[in-house]
Design an enzyme around this catalytic site. Sequence first.
Site, PDB file in Angstrom:
ATOM      1  N   LEU A 102       0.817  -1.213   0.000  1.00  0.00           N
ATOM      2  CA  LEU A 102       0.000   0.000   0.000  1.00  0.00           C
ATOM      3  C   LEU A 102       0.854   1.267   0.000  1.00  0.00           C
ATOM      4  O   LEU A 102       1.928   1.308   0.575  1.00  0.00           O
ATOM      5  CB  LEU A 102      -0.913   0.001   1.231  1.00  0.00           C
ATOM      6  CG  LEU A 102      -1.841  -1.215   1.356  1.00  0.00           C
ATOM      7  CD1 LEU A 102      -2.685  -1.103   2.620  1.00  0.00           C
ATOM      8  CD2 LEU A 102      -2.738  -1.367   0.133  1.00  0.00           C
TER       9      LEU A 102
ATOM     10  N   SER B  92       2.487   0.445  -6.627  1.00  0.00           N
ATOM     11  CA  SER B  92       3.200  -0.519  -5.783  1.00  0.00           C
ATOM     12  C   SER B  92       4.491  -0.958  -6.465  1.00  0.00           C
ATOM     13  O   SER B  92       5.472  -1.292  -5.816  1.00  0.00           O
ATOM     14  CB  SER B  92       2.320  -1.737  -5.518  1.00  0.00           C
ATOM     15  OG  SER B  92       1.124  -1.312  -4.914  1.00  0.00           O
TER      16      SER B  92
ATOM     17  N   GLU C 184       0.383   5.918  -0.652  1.00  0.00           N
ATOM     18  CA  GLU C 184      -0.545   7.052  -0.488  1.00  0.00           C
ATOM     19  C   GLU C 184      -1.748   6.972  -1.432  1.00  0.00           C
ATOM     20  O   GLU C 184      -2.828   7.426  -1.096  1.00  0.00           O
ATOM     21  CB  GLU C 184       0.172   8.368  -0.776  1.00  0.00           C
ATOM     22  CG  GLU C 184       0.670   9.161   0.407  1.00  0.00           C
ATOM     23  CD  GLU C 184      -0.266   9.328   1.595  1.00  0.00           C
ATOM     24  OE1 GLU C 184      -1.352   9.913   1.428  1.00  0.00           O
ATOM     25  OE2 GLU C 184       0.072   8.878   2.697  1.00  0.00           O
TER      26      GLU C 184
ATOM     27  N   ASP D  86      -5.051   3.425 -12.903  1.00  0.00           N
ATOM     28  CA  ASP D  86      -5.351   2.263 -13.748  1.00  0.00           C
ATOM     29  C   ASP D  86      -6.629   2.595 -14.518  1.00  0.00           C
ATOM     30  O   ASP D  86      -7.704   2.062 -14.236  1.00  0.00           O
ATOM     31  CB  ASP D  86      -5.551   1.020 -12.875  1.00  0.00           C
ATOM     32  CG  ASP D  86      -4.285   0.664 -12.137  1.00  0.00           C
ATOM     33  OD1 ASP D  86      -3.246   0.491 -12.785  1.00  0.00           O
ATOM     34  OD2 ASP D  86      -4.325   0.589 -10.896  1.00  0.00           O
TER      35      ASP D  86
ATOM     36  N   GLN E 129      -4.526 -12.500 -12.962  1.00  0.00           N
ATOM     37  CA  GLN E 129      -4.374 -11.311 -13.793  1.00  0.00           C
ATOM     38  C   GLN E 129      -2.926 -11.087 -14.235  1.00  0.00           C
ATOM     39  O   GLN E 129      -2.614 -10.075 -14.843  1.00  0.00           O
ATOM     40  CB  GLN E 129      -4.946 -10.074 -13.107  1.00  0.00           C
ATOM     41  CG  GLN E 129      -4.198  -9.597 -11.871  1.00  0.00           C
ATOM     42  CD  GLN E 129      -4.969  -8.506 -11.143  1.00  0.00           C
ATOM     43  OE1 GLN E 129      -5.980  -8.749 -10.501  1.00  0.00           O
ATOM     44  NE2 GLN E 129      -4.494  -7.283 -11.236  1.00  0.00           N
TER      45      GLN E 129
ATOM     46  N   HIS F  72      -3.401   4.315  -2.411  1.00  0.00           N
ATOM     47  CA  HIS F  72      -4.426   3.466  -1.780  1.00  0.00           C
ATOM     48  C   HIS F  72      -5.060   4.209  -0.603  1.00  0.00           C
ATOM     49  O   HIS F  72      -6.280   4.129  -0.395  1.00  0.00           O
ATOM     50  CB  HIS F  72      -3.805   2.179  -1.239  1.00  0.00           C
ATOM     51  CG  HIS F  72      -3.210   1.294  -2.291  1.00  0.00           C
ATOM     52  ND1 HIS F  72      -1.864   1.088  -2.414  1.00  0.00           N
ATOM     53  CD2 HIS F  72      -3.805   0.546  -3.262  1.00  0.00           C
ATOM     54  CE1 HIS F  72      -1.632   0.249  -3.410  1.00  0.00           C
ATOM     55  NE2 HIS F  72      -2.787  -0.092  -3.941  1.00  0.00           N
TER      56      HIS F  72
HETATM   57  O1  PAF Z   1      -5.741  -2.539  -9.114  1.00  0.00           O
HETATM   58  C1  PAF Z   1      -5.458  -3.558  -8.458  1.00  0.00           C
HETATM   59  O2  PAF Z   1      -4.737  -3.515  -7.466  1.00  0.00           O
HETATM   60  C2  PAF Z   1      -6.025  -4.900  -8.899  1.00  0.00           C
HETATM   61  O3  PAF Z   1      -6.117  -4.992 -10.284  1.00  0.00           O
HETATM   62  C3  PAF Z   1      -7.378  -5.244  -8.242  1.00  0.00           C
HETATM   63  C4  PAF Z   1      -8.455  -4.253  -8.638  1.00  0.00           C
HETATM   64  C5  PAF Z   1      -7.225  -5.249  -6.723  1.00  0.00           C
HETATM   65  C6  PAF Z   1      -7.843  -6.628  -8.687  1.00  0.00           C
HETATM   66  O4  PAF Z   1      -6.929  -7.608  -8.332  1.00  0.00           O
END
Ligand code: PAF
Length: 286
Positions: free
Chosen positions: A33, A186, A35, A150, A61, A37
Amino acid sequence: MQIIRSVQKMQAWAGEVRIQKQSVGFVPTMGALHEGHLSLIREAHKKADKIVVSIFVNPTQFGPHEDFKNYPRTFEKDQKLLIQEKVDVLFYPDAHSMYEEGFQTNIVLTELSKPLCGELRPGHFEGVATVVLKLFNIVKPHFAFFGKKDFQQFLIIEKMVEDLNLDIHVVPCALIRDEDGLALSSRNKRLSEEERKRALVIPRALKMCQEFYQKGIKNVAQLQSKVLEFVDKEGDLNIQYFEIRDAKTLESIEEIQKPTVCAIAAYVGNVRLIDNLLLGEKNDSV
Ligand code: PAF
């Protein structure tokens, strides 16, 4: 802060909160995590009674040659930050409870997932959408908070919620930058000092694009060639794409007339970074 590891317990908690007519704000994360987040959690506090943050590095993913194994994992530190931010529940499942043996159902995406990162990371957004839908069904949020860093992911989740009639309000949150302009991610933790300096060409390229746009250049090919020339000259990056597209549909455009996103993806050493800037919208700057 409660830490819940079991899917069933998380669902039971969320059900109870709903019976008490309290609202649930949800921030899904993969941990490590920063800032960015924390800013999502602070937004969540403004809207919801109870806040749930999930930490789950979702294997589906990541492509076979991507950084799943090297993805930063900083659980102890994350936990402390979440306590400081007065989060009610940290949902921290393991891969086995999210994907039980025999798991075989996936979300299929079409248009929004085709360009940009979708083209370069086949299956990535299907993995994201599937895990986010699962998390929504487990956490049962009223509000879910996603960062615009994102940007393609945010559009895809927003569309999934609309298309599948999920009763969840998806809240877009501002992209947060460090003082030097680098978008918080991150993955920045994996950059060496020297790579971090090199990475600054990314926000500078976006800023340059914004400046040309503000000076009146609206032609996409012209903007693209000016920015790429700058990156070529200044940068020691492996650019995957620099694209200027419609900010709603992600379709290609020739002239900027409607809200537009300039999106960039580049490798700095082994670390893949993405960044973007919205043009034609208020309050966006690099
Ligand atoms: O953005 C992210 O950290 C990831 O893609 C998520 C939304 C937590 C899904 O795994």
